[in-house]
Scaffold this motif. Structure first.
Motif: not given
Length: 316
Positions: A109-121
């Motif tokens: 779940a934490l890695d999912l969030a990191r990928g999500f944030v990286a795309e939003c950035d």
């Protein structure tokens, strides 16, 4: 306290995971209240507010053995950011809901969030909230908000005489999915395209400023999504097969599967290229390629005839 690497969601609990996730979500200057309260509070500038929601379901839209959690995060964010792009807008805020089994590793779940944030950035968008709950499989629900400074570009504005143009890579993700579905991992460039799409985020607002009459992102398939423009606008669209330069990796997959590589381009989705109609060739912005034309009638054809290959994804 950091979450142990072997902890599951059941071990960590809802609020323990939320506390960890909040630290992963940086906030933009337009966020007055971010994650952690009952609702986010946002500063809305002038213009049109654009909202879209998507669901990503394990076993339907992704498999954990085919993509890492970070990959899934990138994909989930991209498909929502691309919807705002297709309206001619820029995404600014997102919320994300996660339903998952209790034995799912918390690190996933934490890695999912990191990928999500990286795309939003990539577009400067902030994750401003969300929700967590238990479920039998992983389900991700995303809502994105954005703004259009020009009038939003709808699917319903195409007119006979317009040209159809596309920007962004197309067919790569479909080729990668075909490879993965047969237990292979190469050509790697196609597999990576499936795992992490590269939508042309800057192109939507540019097309709106150039006077695009209709626009859509290619999430379900090029012909299927061209069909949405045709149906919404009450027109016919003819796509020119010769307009596409099919890349070598798709030729390789086509040869291996005894399939026409053009089918990945015409029927594939998930690359999130943009399709748009313009009044004439002179109106088409740099970086876009004319791939067809709009006429009277209904439906979508390829070189003036019905296409007998796959046209795109169906959700039911």
């Amino acid at each position: 306290m950091p979450i142990p690497p072997d902890a599951t969601l059941a071990d960590v609990g809802e609020f323990g995971l939320i506390a960890e996730l909040i630290g992963l979500f940086p906030q933009g200057e337009e966020v007055l209240v971010g994650p952690g309260d009952d609702a986010a509070v946002l500063r809305v500038r002038t213009g049109h507010v654009v909202v879209s929601t998507d669901l990503v379901v394990e076993g339907r839209h992704f498999r954990r053995e085919w993509a890492s959690a970070e990959d899934v995060g990138h994909r989930a964010a991209a498909q929502n950011l691309s919807d705002v792009n297709a309206m001619g807008g820029r995404a600014t805020f997102l919320t994300i809901g996660l339903a998952a089994p209790g034995d799912l590793p918390a690190q996933w779940a934490l890695d999912l969030a990191r990928g999500f944030v990286a795309e939003c950035d990539l577009v400067g968008a902030s994750v401003v909230g969300g929700d967590l709950t238990r479920a039998d499989q992983v389900v991700i629900a995303v809502t994105v908000l954005g703004a259009c400074t020009e009038a939003p570009v709808l699917r319903s504005g195409a007119r006979p005489g317009d040209v159809l143009a596309m920007t962004g890579r197309q067919g790569w993700a479909a080729g990668g999915l075909a490879v993965l579905g047969r237990g292979f991992r190469s050509p790697r460039v196609l597999v990576e395209a499936y795992r992490r799409p590269e939508p042309p985020y800057a192109a939507g607002p540019v097309a709106a400023e150039a006077g695009a009459t209709a626009m859509i992102d290619v999430s379900d398939g090029l012909l299927a999504d061209a069909g949405h423009i045709a149906a919404g606008s009450g027109v016919a669209i003819d796509v020119h097969a010769a307009a596409f330069e099919v890349p070598e990796p798709l030729h390789a997959v086509g040869a291996a599967l005894n399939a026409d590589p053009l089918q990945f381009v015409l029927g594939g989705g998930d690359d999130h290229a943009l399709l748009a109609t313009f009044e004439d060739v002179a109106s088409v912005p740099a970086g876009w390629a004319v791939i067809g034309e709009v006429g009277t009638g209904e439906g979508v054809t390829v070189d003036g005839a019905a296409y007998d290959g796959p046209t795109g994804w169906t959700h039911f």
